[in-house]
Design an enzyme around this catalytic site. Structure first.
Site, mmCIF file in Angstrom:
data_model
loop_
_atom_site.group_PDB
_atom_site.id
_atom_site.type_symbol
_atom_site.label_atom_id
_atom_site.label_comp_id
_atom_site.label_asym_id
_atom_site.label_seq_id
_atom_site.Cartn_x
_atom_site.Cartn_y
_atom_site.Cartn_z
ATOM 1 N NE ARG A 178 32.324 48.388 66.017
ATOM 2 C CZ ARG A 178 31.075 48.403 65.569
ATOM 3 N NH1 ARG A 178 30.422 47.276 65.390
ATOM 4 N NH2 ARG A 178 30.489 49.552 65.290
ATOM 5 C CE1 TYR A 213 68.004 47.182 36.735
ATOM 6 C CE2 TYR A 213 70.297 47.749 36.358
ATOM 7 C CZ TYR A 213 69.028 48.092 36.797
ATOM 8 O OH TYR A 213 68.793 49.338 37.292
ATOM 9 C CE1 TYR A 233 74.223 54.112 43.291
ATOM 10 C CE2 TYR A 233 74.446 51.894 44.183
ATOM 11 C CZ TYR A 233 74.315 53.252 44.374
ATOM 12 O OH TYR A 233 74.279 53.752 45.653
HETATM 13 CA CA CA Z 1 27.932 52.589 62.368
#
Ligand code: CA
Ligand code: UD1
Length: 457
Positions: free
Chosen positions: A16, A364, A385
């Site tokens: 379930r 930044y 970078y």
């Molecule tokens: Ca159960």
């Protein structure tokens, strides 16, 4: 002290839940359900914990610590069958607590009382039971005319009379091990579900002359989680417990229904938590802080007197008296030293920010070391970078970085340097120097007038 063992049944799929993961791996307040149960069992004084795994066995094993043992149930033929799979790992004497992995709300306090009751009564089996207004779906505790427990009948096997019983089986028990072992030999699958029911052990032991008892609890602690709706209900109960614990320890939580604190978080006194705040993992918050609204802190350490508004912090350390936000992000491996001020729309990644440094807006900083009392102007950026690799930038103490400056890494700015607004810095800036790295301004007098006459404006 007698030895107490624990067996936790956790082999089921949990259909379930509609999940690719085993049910007991689903988390309540950030901790897998089965881990909650293991911890409660240990805290209640259980010496040895064995978990029966089956569906998603590897995932369940990876969740739990090394001191837990595992039994394997390949096919889920019932709760009795699950216990049979662990039989050879169990000693012949002592008591065993049998729990299920999907009841995260059970507390060590209740388990201790349950065990004390079992010992005091001298029972062969004690069942943890409860009275439910709506007992549908649960096994019912059937008692004789003298009030003693006779057996448990599963809902699917119950007639109308038994369905009218409101005392239910929580699926938590304490057995004397010798009785458990003997009864397992007699459990069969002649029932509505063709399963080996552990609950059949009750009647079997009764017939062997054993003493059966039930310890009744009236609380949500025995609630089993079978669906995501119930998972959310359990989360709500657990959240309330955690928040109340912090409030009783001196933390103000403005709206506990909208504050999400993980079970391993520590918070100092007189800290105020505003709504929409999520604090997860191994996080520590100091004293006299104001956290939130709407902030998320993951695996981080926050010192005393910090103010964090509408911000996100991950795997980082903020020392004392830091002001952060609104709308700031501190990414992993960052350390922010005392009295730093980090304002709106800034991002810090894998960087050290020195004491008293100000990064007030739109900045930044990545892979950088920034010294003390530095001022990072609005829009200043560390260009860490190059498209392939990350590089490091170092900024000394008392540096003034003007607005809209790019610091192209790797680059070093020495102490007391001053960088003119709009500069793109690619070379080292000496101690105390002014660096300007932009074109000079040219003014063309009367240019606008001329352009207009030509009809260009
Ligand atoms: Ca159960
Ligand atoms: C069980 C009890 C029922 C009780 C209810 C409480 C039995 C026969 N019935 O019913 O009396 O009221 O719990 O919630 O025990 N599991 C395994 N292997 C299996 C079957 C189950 O490990 O072969 C584990 C499941 O993962 C789960 C637990 O045992 O954690 C309970 O199993 P479940 O099928 O949910 O039992 P219920 O039908 O709810």
């Amino acid at each position: 002290m007698k030895k107490l063992y624990t067996l936790i049944l956790a082999a089921g799929l949990g259909k379930r839940m509609k999940s690719r993961h085993p049910k007991v791996a689903h988390k309540v307040c950030g901790r897998p359900m089965v881990e909650w149960v293991v911890r409660s069992a240990k805290a209640a004084g259980s010496d040895d914990v064995i978990v029966v795994v089956g569906h998603g066995a590897d995932e369940v094993k990876s969740i739990l610590s090394d001191d837990v043992k595992f039994a394997y149930q390949e096919k889920q033929l019932g709760t009795g069958h699950a216990v049979m799979m662990a039989k050879d790992m169990l000693p012949d004497e002592g008591d065993i607590m049998i729990l299920t992995g999907d009841t995260p709300l059970i507390t060590s306090g209740t388990l201790k009382e349950f065990y004390d009751f079992h010992l005091n009564e001298g029972n062969s089996i004690t069942i943890l039971s409860s009275i439910f207004d709506d007992p549908q779906g649960y096994g019912r505790i059937v008692r004789g005319s003298d009030g003693g427990v006779l057996k448990i009948v599963e809902d699917k096997d119950a007639d109308e009379k038994i369905k009218g019983i409101h005392e239910i089986n929580s699926a938590m028990y304490i057995f004397k091990l010798d009785y458990l072992k003997k009864s397992l030999e007699h459990i069969n699958n002649n029932n509505a579900q063709s399963e080996y029911y552990l609950t059949d052990a009750i009647e079997i032991v009764k017939n062997m002359g054993g003493k059966i008892g039930a310890y009744k609890v009236h609380s949500e602690e025995i609630m089993g989680v079978n669906s995501r709706v119930q998972l959310a209900e359990a989360e709500k109960v657990m959240r309330k417990r955690i928040n109340e614990r912090h409030m009783l320890e001196g933390v103000t939580i403005i709206d506990p229904d909208n504050t999400y604190i993980g079970p391993d978080v520590n918070i100092g006194i007189d800290t105020i938590i505003y709504p929409g705040t999520i604090i997860e993992g191994n996080s520590t918050i100091g004293k006299d802080c104001e956290i939130g609204p709407n902030s998320r802190i993951i695996d981080s350490e926050i010192g005393n007197g910090c103010k964090i508004i509408f911000s996100m912090i991950t795997e980082s350390k903020l020392c004392n008296n830091i002001k952060l936000g609104p709308f700031a992000q501190i990414r992993p491996d960052s350390v922010i030293h005392d009295n730093a001020k980090l304002g709106n729309f800034i991002e810090i990644k894998k960087s050290i920010i020195g004491e008293g440094t100000k990064v007030p807006h739109l900045t930044y900083i990545g892979d950088a070391e920034v010294g003390k009392r530095v001022n990072m102007g609005c829009g200043s950026i560390v260009v860490n970078y190059d498209g392939k690799r990350k590089h490091k930038t170092t900024i000394g103490d008392d540096v003034f970085v003007g607005c809209n400056v790019n610091l192209v890494s790797p680059v070093k700015v020495n102490n007391n340097a001053f960088i003119a607004a709009g500069s793109t810095i690619t070379d080292e800036v000496p101690d105390g120097a002014l660096a300007i790295a932009r074109c000079r301004q040219t003014n063309k007098e009367g240019w606008v007038e001329g352009r207009r006459k030509k009809g260009g404006l």
